[in-house]
Write a protein that holds these residues in place. Structure first.
Motif, PDB file in Angstrom:
ATOM      1  N   GLY A 169       0.812  -1.222   0.000  1.00 48.27           N
ATOM      2  CA  GLY A 169       0.000   0.000   0.000  1.00 48.27           C
ATOM      3  C   GLY A 169       0.843   1.269   0.000  1.00 48.27           C
ATOM      4  N   PHE A 170       2.093   1.141   0.400  1.00 40.68           N
ATOM      5  CA  PHE A 170       3.010   2.296   0.386  1.00 40.68           C
ATOM      6  C   PHE A 170       3.997   2.209  -0.782  1.00 40.68           C
ATOM      7  CE2 PHE A 170       1.812   2.371   4.877  1.00 40.68           C
ATOM      8  CZ  PHE A 170       1.742   3.717   5.158  1.00 40.68           C
ATOM      9  N   ASP A 171       3.843   1.178  -1.611  1.00 38.06           N
ATOM     10  CA  ASP A 171       4.826   0.879  -2.661  1.00 38.06           C
ATOM     11  C   ASP A 171       6.216   0.674  -2.037  1.00 38.06           C
ATOM     12  OD1 ASP A 171       5.915   0.390  -5.145  1.00 38.06           O
ATOM     13  OD2 ASP A 171       6.404   2.510  -5.488  1.00 38.06           O
TER      14      ASP A 171
ATOM     15  N   LYS B 273       5.519   7.100   6.936  1.00 40.59           N
ATOM     16  CA  LYS B 273       5.554   8.417   6.295  1.00 40.59           C
ATOM     17  C   LYS B 273       6.775   9.206   6.787  1.00 40.59           C
ATOM     18  CE  LYS B 273       2.720  12.474   5.678  1.00 40.59           C
ATOM     19  NZ  LYS B 273       1.513  13.159   6.103  1.00 40.59           N
TER      20      LYS B 273
ATOM     21  N   LYS C 144       6.732   8.293   2.307  1.00 41.97           N
ATOM     22  CA  LYS C 144       5.660   7.689   1.496  1.00 41.97           C
ATOM     23  C   LYS C 144       4.315   7.783   2.209  1.00 41.97           C
ATOM     24  CE  LYS C 144       8.083   5.293  -1.750  1.00 41.97           C
ATOM     25  NZ  LYS C 144       7.647   5.148  -3.102  1.00 41.97           N
ATOM     26  N   GLU C 145       3.271   8.002   1.393  1.00 40.04           N
ATOM     27  CA  GLU C 145       1.906   8.058   1.926  1.00 40.04           C
ATOM     28  C   GLU C 145       1.201   6.743   1.614  1.00 40.04           C
ATOM     29  OE1 GLU C 145       0.135  10.622   3.295  1.00 40.04           O
ATOM     30  OE2 GLU C 145       1.303  12.425   2.872  1.00 40.04           O
ATOM     31  N   LEU C 146       0.296   6.358   2.493  1.00 39.57           N
ATOM     32  CA  LEU C 146      -0.479   5.144   2.228  1.00 39.57           C
ATOM     33  C   LEU C 146      -1.469   5.409   1.104  1.00 39.57           C
ATOM     34  CD1 LEU C 146      -1.412   2.245   3.040  1.00 39.57           C
ATOM     35  CD2 LEU C 146      -3.057   3.347   4.561  1.00 39.57           C
ATOM     36  N   ASN C 147      -1.454   4.540   0.106  1.00 37.29           N
ATOM     37  CA  ASN C 147      -2.482   4.586  -0.920  1.00 37.29           C
ATOM     38  C   ASN C 147      -3.508   3.511  -0.560  1.00 37.29           C
ATOM     39  OD1 ASN C 147      -4.035   4.087  -3.199  1.00 37.29           O
ATOM     40  ND2 ASN C 147      -2.410   4.762  -4.589  1.00 37.29           N
TER      41      ASN C 147
ATOM     42  N   THR D  70      -6.326   2.669  -1.761  1.00 39.44           N
ATOM     43  CA  THR D  70      -6.860   1.837  -2.853  1.00 39.44           C
ATOM     44  C   THR D  70      -5.881   0.721  -3.191  1.00 39.44           C
ATOM     45  OG1 THR D  70      -7.744   3.902  -3.691  1.00 39.44           O
ATOM     46  CG2 THR D  70      -7.956   1.989  -5.136  1.00 39.44           C
ATOM     47  N   SER D  71      -4.589   1.049  -3.287  1.00 38.01           N
ATOM     48  CA  SER D  71      -3.673  -0.051  -3.639  1.00 38.01           C
ATOM     49  C   SER D  71      -3.505  -1.029  -2.485  1.00 38.01           C
ATOM     50  CB  SER D  71      -2.328   0.412  -4.188  1.00 38.01           C
ATOM     51  OG  SER D  71      -1.848   1.480  -3.516  1.00 38.01           O
TER      52      SER D  71
ATOM     53  N   TYR E  15     -12.407  -0.086   4.408  1.00 35.04           N
ATOM     54  CA  TYR E  15     -11.087   0.156   5.002  1.00 35.04           C
ATOM     55  C   TYR E  15     -11.025  -0.244   6.480  1.00 35.04           C
ATOM     56  CZ  TYR E  15      -7.023   3.033   6.320  1.00 35.04           C
ATOM     57  OH  TYR E  15      -5.829   3.483   6.809  1.00 35.04           O
TER      58      TYR E  15
END
Ligand code: SF4
Ligand code: SF4
Lengths: 343, 427
Positions: free
Chosen positions: B63-65, B189, B194-197, B199-200, B324
């Motif tokens: 989710g954060f890549d 973060k 990095k931000e949590l996405n 959706t992914s 979520y």
């Protein structure tokens, strides 16, 4: 006095709640003189021998106790709970899952767990645990802790054998607090009459796994070391910090148990190292005896990093792994003596 | 699809073999993908990596890549490449006790000697994340390495669901876990930018469940007799479940394996040659990575491991198609209640059900010198299985990564004795 016994890996269970419920909190420390054979029917020989000894004691003595609480510490506590549940006969067996972290989230969770313990005791024993009773237990605990601090301070100036100090701690965890306070007062009075710190002994700090039997403290003495500082649970971890007496008592207990000197069973190795360094500097010490009981993973993992850091700061550190035995341990003795000679 | 239940036990010399499924070798593609991606994410400065451990929901990292690197997995690679012993001994020479987990010591040795990834080495990550749900070792080990490598460290403190824990208490535990999720998002973060996405992350979770579903389907086919697939193969093929849950390349690989097995099951073909399967075994614990032949050698005794909780436990039902906050609560529950760390009461029920479902003739429990948590309760487990079901249980003491613990002759004697015991039990 009716007793509730507990197994906590270090100093994890708020015994003040047991006191507020009107019971004597009794810390299970096993008996190194008794064979672990009863526990070994269920726990393999490559598990922590102290924890096996605790189970052996519980299997033999649970009839004397109104109940037993196991508190989260190392894997021996949470994984062995189920085995205790199957093989120890007791009318009350409670799991207390104190947090391993120490931040604001952990504080909130610790409070939830304390409330769960209160509710369980009230349900089982109609204990009527009020804020006032908890506050009173806190005050009594603090009196004992202050007295232990005074006894501890004498270790560096008076001739107090390692075992004498250690046994005062053990009794503090197993006797009613009022009796323990009297005993510690007597120990202080005796210590004050004693001669000065013996010139043939070397001052050292003791760190690592908790010590549960006096013979190990004797061994250190015989090798020429007097423990004047430590961070074990049957030692400074039990009294270094006082429980806040102001504010809501459950909140105060939660704060206290998250801020005592850090054991290896809780997250925060940096805080553990800081405490040790601070103790060494405060007391002008440079000698550290680090030990872990065989199969005690938490402290064995920590030992390399902790000891390397202390060495890097110029302290002299010996690390030993010890067996769980009251008998003479020649190998251990040789290592301690060699360390002493080296110093 | 009948097992040959009446034929006498074959002598050990008969050399019956495991027939691998046609697509077994295709595992190399997900492995190459994983190693390559790991290198790319390590090399590119704007990409981030994390060390993580078994029991950690990797989907959170997707989710954060952030790319997950698995020290445990790389330790198994070191063992398979015959490197683990020297790395373990290296860690012991640094002061780590002989009694500590050999995954940890393999990793400590690998980092300190800076060995290549293909031999079990691992790159320095941007963050180190773990849980204490399975064992103390995970977080003690990761904490030490985080200090040594000067990398930010995060541990999920998972409350323990001991025998008899009620649902209300579990809900309270979940609240604590969910609090930690938000804390973790802040931590990531802060240390990676990095931000949590969301959706992914949700997509990763759904894909991950798809992968787990196929694995569970594979296990359904393993109930057939003769068993079309054995632990000799799952020990290698379950790899995508651990390191790349939900990734397409892993799903495709599992689909191929599932189709191979389905075909076998439909034609009554087993993993052992026709008519030779005699003993169906359950193996509990981590296999001996340096001696994977152990699983293959069982075939000589016409024995096949048809169920192993270890690989199955990496495919628990995951949140699927939920919102979520429901998903976070589900993930929290899964993290605290993995089959690998079930409490004793639950473990006994779980094993006894598996023994019935998979028509197990004997159980081998690996009492792992490295792994006290998973070895705890084994004596009670053994006694319960023997008493409740009359199924013989063998406890073998060994180690998953340290060849010094493995004695060829002793193992052979114990296995042969156990085969005889199962034979007698049958008659
Ligand atoms: S000595 Fe170590 S392993 Fe044993 S109970 Fe204490 S912390 Fe746990
Ligand atoms: S083998 Fe056991 S102790 Fe070692 S990392 Fe795995 S679960 Fe933990």
């Amino acid at each position: 006095m009716k007793t509730i016994a507990y197994f906590d890996a270090t100093h994890d269970l708020p015994e003040e709640i047991i006191m507020a419920a009107g019971f004597l909190p009794y810390k299970i420390l096993g008996d190194v003189h008794t064979s672990n054979e009863p526990a070994d029917r269920y726990l393999q020989a490559f598990f922590c021998p102290a924890a096996r000894s605790f189970l052996t004691e519980a299997m033999a003595r649970s009839g004397d106790w109104e109940g037993i609480i196991l508190a989260q510490g190392c894997n021996a506590t949470n994984r062995h709970f189920d085995i205790w549940k199957r093989h120890v006969t007791t009318p009350f067996l409670h799991w207390f899952n104190g947090p391993s972290r120490d931040d604001a989230l952990a504080h909130r969770f610790m409070k939830t767990e304390i409330w769960r313990l209160i509710n369980a005791l009230e349900r089982k024993f109609c204990a009527g645990i009020t804020d006032e009773k908890i506050a009173s237990a806190i005050r009594e605990s603090n009196v004992l802790k202050r007295r232990l601090q005074s006894l501890s301070a004498l270790r560096g100036t008076k001739d107090i054998p390692n075992r004498e100090y250690f046994e005062a701690l053990v009794r503090s965890m197993q006797l009613p607090k009022a009796d323990a306070i009297e005993e510690v007062n007597a120990a202080i009075a005796r210590a004050e009459q004693r001669g000065p710190f013996p010139s043939n002994k070397r001052k050292a700090l003791l760190t690592g796994s908790d010590v549960t039997y006096g013979e190990f403290m004797d061994l250190i003495d015989e090798a020429g070391f007097r423990i004047v500082r430590d961070d074990i649970s049957e030692g400074e971890r039990y009294y270094a910090t006082l429980i806040p007496e102001e504010g809501e008592p459950v909140d105060a207990l939660a704060r206290y148990y998250l801020t005592i000197p850090k054991p290896a069973t809780k997250v925060g190795i940096r805080k553990r190292i800081d405490y040790l360094e601070q103790a060494l500097v405060q007391s002008g010490l440079d000698t550290v005896i680090s030990q872990n009981i065989k199969f005690c993973e938490a402290f064995a993992y920590d030992s390399v990093l902790v000891n390397n850091e202390l060495k890097a700061k110029g302290h002299r550190v010996l690390h030993v792994e010890r067996e769980f035995t009251p008998g003479p341990d020649n190998q251990l003795m040789n290592r301690l003596e060699a360390f002493s000679e080296m110093l | 699809m009948n097992s040959n239940k009446t034929a006498p036990a074959a002598p050990e010399t008969e050399q019956i073999r495991i027939k691998t499924v046609p697509h077994a070798k295709a595992i190399k593609w997900p492995m190459i993908w994983y190693l390559l991606m790991g290198q790319i994410y390590t090399l590119l400065p704007w990409k981030k990596t994390a060390w993580t451990c078994a029991g950690f929901p990797v989907e959170l990292l997707w989710g954060f890549d952030i790319f997950p690197l698995h020290p445990e997995n790389m330790a198994t690679v070191a063992a398979a490449q015959k490197q683990s012993q020297r790395l373990i001994e290296h860690a012991e020479s640094m002061g780590y006790s002989r009694d500590l987990c050999t995954y940890c010591k393999t990793n400590i040795g690998a980092v300190d000697t800076n060995i290549k990834t293909t031999l079990g080495g691992i790159a320095k990550p941007d963050i180190i994340t773990c849980t204490n749900t399975i064992c103390d070792t995970h977080w003690k080990w990761f904490q030490i390495q985080a200090e040594k490598l000067k990398v930010p460290f995060f541990m999920f403190d998972c409350p323990k669901i001991v025998s008899g824990t009620d649902e209300r208490t579990i809900e309270g535990y979940i609240n604590y876990m969910v609090d930690q999720f938000y804390d973790f998002f802040e931590f990531v973060k802060k240390h990676t930018g990095k931000e949590l996405n969301v959706t992914s992350m949700m997509k990763a979770s759904d894909d991950s469940e798809l992968m787990s579903v196929i694995w569970r389907e594979i296990f359904e086919y393993r109930k057939c007799a003769p068993s079309p697939y054995s632990s000799a193969e799952t020990s290698a093929s379950f790899f995508p479940l651990v390191v790349m849950p939900g990734k397409k390349i892993g799903i495709k690989f599992f689909e191929k394996i599932r189709d191979d097995i389905k075909k076998r099951a439909e034609t009554g073909e087993g993993t052992l040659s026709s008519g030779t399967e005699r003993f169906r075994l359950l193996f509990e614990g981590i296999p001996f990575w340096y001696r994977m032949r152990f699983m293959y050698d069982l075939a000589r005794y016409r024995a096949v491991v048809t169920y192993e909780p270890y690989t199955f436990s990496f495919a628990p039902p995951k949140p699927f198609g939920k919102n979520y906050s429901e998903s976070l609560r589900d993930v929290a529950r899964v993290m605290m209640d993995l089959p690998y760390s079930y409490n004793l009461e639950k473990r006994i029920v779980y094993f006894e059900q598996a023994i019935r479902d998979y028509r197990i003739d004997g159980v081998i429990l690996h009492e792992n010198l490295s792994c006290r948590p998973s070895s705890t309760g084994m004596i009670d487990l053994k006694n319960a299985i023997q008493e409740d079901l009359g199924v013989p249980v063998l406890i073998i003491q060994c180690d998953m990564n340290d060849p010094r613990a493995y004695s060829e002759a002793q193992m052979k004697t114990r296995i042969e004795g156990f085969i005889e015991l199962m034979e007698r039990n049958r008659t």
